[in-house]
Design a protein around this motif. Structure first.
Motif, PDB file in Angstrom:
ATOM      1  N   ALA A 198       6.624  -4.011  -7.863  1.00 52.12           N
ATOM      2  CA  ALA A 198       5.722  -4.758  -7.295  1.00 52.12           C
ATOM      3  C   ALA A 198       6.218  -5.910  -7.086  1.00 52.12           C
ATOM      4  O   ALA A 198       5.404  -6.318  -5.698  1.00 52.12           O
TER       5      ALA A 198
ATOM      6  N   LEU B  26      -0.927 -11.211  -4.885  1.00 50.77           N
ATOM      7  CA  LEU B  26      -0.688  -9.562  -5.263  1.00 50.77           C
ATOM      8  C   LEU B  26      -1.771  -8.800  -6.483  1.00 50.77           C
ATOM      9  O   LEU B  26      -1.111  -9.837  -7.535  1.00 50.77           O
TER      10      LEU B  26
ATOM     11  N   TYR C  25      -1.368  -1.284  -9.795  1.00 54.06           N
ATOM     12  CA  TYR C  25      -0.978  -3.456  -9.158  1.00 54.06           C
ATOM     13  C   TYR C  25      -0.542  -2.717  -7.437  1.00 54.06           C
ATOM     14  O   TYR C  25      -0.638  -1.444  -6.879  1.00 54.06           O
ATOM     15  N   GLU C  26      -0.750  -3.670  -6.574  1.00 56.38           N
ATOM     16  CA  GLU C  26       0.046  -3.901  -5.739  1.00 56.38           C
ATOM     17  C   GLU C  26       1.208  -4.258  -5.413  1.00 56.38           C
ATOM     18  O   GLU C  26       2.079  -4.918  -6.122  1.00 56.38           O
TER      19      GLU C  26
ATOM     20  N   ARG D 211       0.696  -4.761   0.493  1.00 59.11           N
ATOM     21  CA  ARG D 211      -0.172  -5.632   0.359  1.00 59.11           C
ATOM     22  C   ARG D 211      -2.197  -6.002   1.387  1.00 59.11           C
ATOM     23  O   ARG D 211      -1.473  -6.255   2.926  1.00 59.11           O
TER      24      ARG D 211
ATOM     25  N   GLY E 196      -5.312  -1.886  -6.210  1.00 58.09           N
ATOM     26  CA  GLY E 196      -3.831  -1.439  -5.955  1.00 58.09           C
ATOM     27  C   GLY E 196      -3.989  -0.227  -6.166  1.00 58.09           C
ATOM     28  O   GLY E 196      -4.930   0.679  -6.242  1.00 58.09           O
TER      29      GLY E 196
ATOM     30  N   ASN F 243      -6.000   4.229  -4.294  1.00 60.83           N
ATOM     31  CA  ASN F 243      -6.785   3.303  -4.294  1.00 60.83           C
ATOM     32  C   ASN F 243      -7.138   3.133  -5.024  1.00 60.83           C
ATOM     33  O   ASN F 243      -8.427   3.330  -4.990  1.00 60.83           O
TER      34      ASN F 243
END
Length: 510
Positions: A193, A301, A315-316, A321, A329, A395
């Protein structure tokens, strides 16, 4: 290979590399490895063996991390306690986990003595001084023989290492059991990440009694050979000063700490350019908070997870990003995500459902709670209780807790959707939407609003913000103004308290 041996390997490669610092200690990797040796030896001398539980009560400190790796060596289990809890809650946690030893800050000496007496726990150490009859940790370490890692650690990663009590809003908290393998998998996803490197410097300001403070960046950084600086508690001024002076690469914030940072007089003039990225999470993060950090050149993030997922799940990355605005994310590198309906069937893209997570970072069980474990884990899938939807590329947009969903006239209303409308108005500092019982609709949404300083809004002004923006059935029917939203230690809004508040406030909607 157990996690403590990874620290040993880093010490062998780079003994003089700065590893871990707080206000009291500053350790290179060589010194960190040696302190883990002595901590393991000292704990062993006190009878701590594989499976024993060692509790900690206090602010962030380097020795919490040392204790974690010493427990990994011994096969023992660390139980970090939330120092914001009331005495009965702390006693419950000690009794539930069956702690054999409590290590605490001197500042919590009276509380520690009281909870040990009530819980029937006889052994305690003081982390940073002396408190009554408790032994000082430094005294133990000074007389402790080093206990280096043995070679017989083939199964060590499957050993439980952490019991972290959830901040459940109803009923008794549950102790999520996380293995060494879970922390290692979580560290791999953190590296992915944040593009975490051995040359990085992480500034940790969130409390390490939560997995967010302990595991989003802190343990991943050390398992990667990077440098970590700990702040005992978050304070916006001290955070700004540390960023300017120490020039860290990474940190993690939550909505409550971001708001405090933005309100600090020093924020706008501060040099924060050293930060390559800041992770944000713990709850749905208002877009304007992200935008405020980004406007100062701080890449943000988003992270989604839970205590039970160590916590990384969605997560991103640095590479993606900002590519999909409004999303949290994608599923983490080592885990799978499902979004399912009430029957456990996967829903199509664009349809809201409950998030299920499966992967090596997911809890193995709830401590001493087989029924709760069986309810939460379905064929290895952890049922988060959170609502989200995804697009065709996975996403993910996280909406809210499943229990926060408002069912009005048979229609599901997701509070986070309404909260975003409220928080886009700069006259509103923060807001939440919760359910109130209604004889006609079963439940109706009620907005709870904190006004920005100097702002003046009436009930009708707030309700007008939704006109033409959301469907009529979603419209809040009432507004309650408060001075602040109740939050837990990680900044999550305590919706159960708000539901009680709006139930007591019986102003009828038009």
């Amino acid at each position: 290979m157990t996690l403590d041996r990874i620290i040993d390997r880093h010490a062998a490669f780079q003994p003089a590399q700065p590893a871990l610092a707080d206000e009291r200690l500053s350790l290179t990797y060589g010194e960190l490895a040696g302190r883990i040796d002595r901590m393991a030896g000292g704990l062993s001398g006190l009878g701590v063996t594989a499976g024993k539980r060692v509790a900690h009560l206090g602010y962030n400190a380097a020795d919490i991390v040392v204790l974690l790796f010493a427990c990994a060596r011994l096969g023992a289990i660390l139980v970090p306690l939330n120092w914001r809890l009331a005495t009965p809650e702390l006693v419950y946690a000690l009794q539930d986990c069956g702690a054999d030893l409590l290590i605490h800050d001197a500042a919590f000496g009276d509380t520690a003595a009281a909870i040990c007496t009530e819980a029937g726990l006889q052994h305690r150490l003081v982390l940073d001084g002396a408190a009554g009859t408790a032994m000082a940790l430094e005294t133990m370490l000074a007389g402790a023989p080093a206990l280096p890692a043995s070679g017989n650690t083939e199964d060590g990663l499957e050993q439980p290492l952490l019991i972290v009590y959830t901040s459940g809003t109803t009923g008794r908290p549950k102790g999520a059991v996380l293995t060494q393998a879970a922390l290692l998998a979580n560290a791999q996803m953190s590296r992915h990440a944040f593009d975490l490197r051995s040359t990085d410097h992480v500034l940790t300001c969130l409390p390490m009694f939560h997995v967010g403070g302990l595991n989003i960046q802190t343990t991943p950084a050390l398992l990667s050979g990077a440098r970590v600086t700990l702040q005992s508690r978050f304070h916006p001024g001290r955070f700004i000063e540390a960023v300017e002076r120490l020039r860290p690469d990474l940190s993690v914030l939550v909505p409550a700490t971001i708001r405090a940072l933005l309100d600090d007089p020093a924020y706008m003039g501060a040099d924060l350019t050293a930060l390559r990225a800041v992770g944000v999470g713990s709850s749905v993060v208002p877009p304007q908070l992200i935008a405020a950090l980004e406007a100062r050149g701080i890449p943000v993030l988003q992270i989604y997870g839970a205590t039970e997922t160590c916590p990384l799940a969605v997560y991103e990355t640095m590479a993606m990003r900002g590519a999909c605005p409004g999303t949290t994310g994608r599923p983490g590198l080592l885990c799978d995500i499902r979004i399912v309906d009430n029957t456990g069937v996967d829903v199509a893209p664009g349809i809201a459902g409950e998030i299920w997570v499966k992967g090596p970072q997911v809890l193995s069980q709830y401590w001493n709670a087989p029924d709760a474990t069986a309810a939460a884990l379905v064929d290895g899938w952890f049922r988060t209780g959170d609502i989200a939807m995804r697009d065709a590329d996975w996403n993910v947009v996280v909406h809210d807790r499943k229990k926060n969903v408002i069912i009005s006239g048979g229609e599901n209303i997701y509070p986070a959707e309404l909260e975003r409308v409220l928080e886009e108005d700069n006259r509103i500092r923060e807001a939440a939407v919760v359910a109130r019982r209604d004889p006609r609709w079963d439940e109706i949404p009620v907005a709870v609003v904190v006004l920005a300083e100097g702002a003046v809004l009436q009930r009708e002004d707030v309700l007008a913000l939704f006109d033409g923006v959301v469907a009529r059935y979603k419209l809040p029917r009432d507004v309650v103004f408060v001075s602040s939203l109740p939050r837990n230690a990680m900044g999550k809004v305590q919706h159960h308290i708000l539901r009680e508040l709006v139930a007591a406030d019986r102003q009828s909607a038009a």
